[in-house]
Design an enzyme around this catalytic site. Sequence first.
Site: not given
Ligand code: PAF
Length: 284
Positions: A186, A151-152, A178, A37, A34-35, A61, A32
Amino acid sequence: MNTVKNVKELRAAVARARSEGKRIGFVPTMGNLHSGHAALVTKAAQRVDFVVASIFVNPLQFGPSEDLDKYPRTLAADQERLIQAGCHLLFAPTVQEMYPDGMAVQTRVSVPHLSEGLCGASRPGHFEGVATVVSKLFNMVQPDLAVFGQKDYQQLAVIRALVRDLNMPIQIIGEPTVRAEDGLALSSRNGYLTAEQRNAAPVLYRALQHVAQAITGGERDYERLLAEARAQIEAAGFKPDYFEVRHGINLRPATTEDRDLVIIAAAYLGTTRLIDNLHLNLDA
Ligand code: PAF
């Protein structure tokens, strides 16, 4: 760009690139795209010769009440975006490929302390699921470097720790968040917002900025600032999960002497949980 679905094909494609002397970069995602990524892939493409991305919605997760089934699967559009961003190989495995013996018996990787508190408190097991899948993906791809979004922020701290503690020879790069023009970070989850919620959403970033500006200006009464910030987002319709000032590296509650800080928040708009943060280096 080739898309491969199993580990054997992935390893063969990476080995071919290595035999041509190429350095390997990796961008793990859940799709999914977006910019934000695309920026991670572009960053990897600037640093290495061969960029691998993965798309895997990792059940390990997600908590039992979370949005695993609802999580958007948009493979064709994602492939297009990856090609545009300069990706060479996409690994898009099934759950069976990643967890052939089932998740119950899967060896886990857990990163104590950094995984506790903040998002870890409201999403028990989440960071163990992330650390486990990222470790598996790192072992499958064996990249020279991997790029993650800031962001994470807590996730990035957990990944830096696991790479260091497990002696993985992988450089971890954190790429700035971003944002939309109005400041909203985003996120794939923004797609769940109603039009009204989307209008309110940038208030989260404005509240982070308000706290950051006050701290930069010399204010150190974090509790007062955070109470104001929580009130600000509540007035816009958010239900705060947490809004905190932490040490920017170890994520411990910040002291007034700390110079490396992160102002970090998670809050619900309706049923959608948004996260955001602002990193502050007071010595920079
Ligand atoms: O940040 C994410 O999209 C996910 O937590 C990751 C790092 C791909 C692990 O599933």
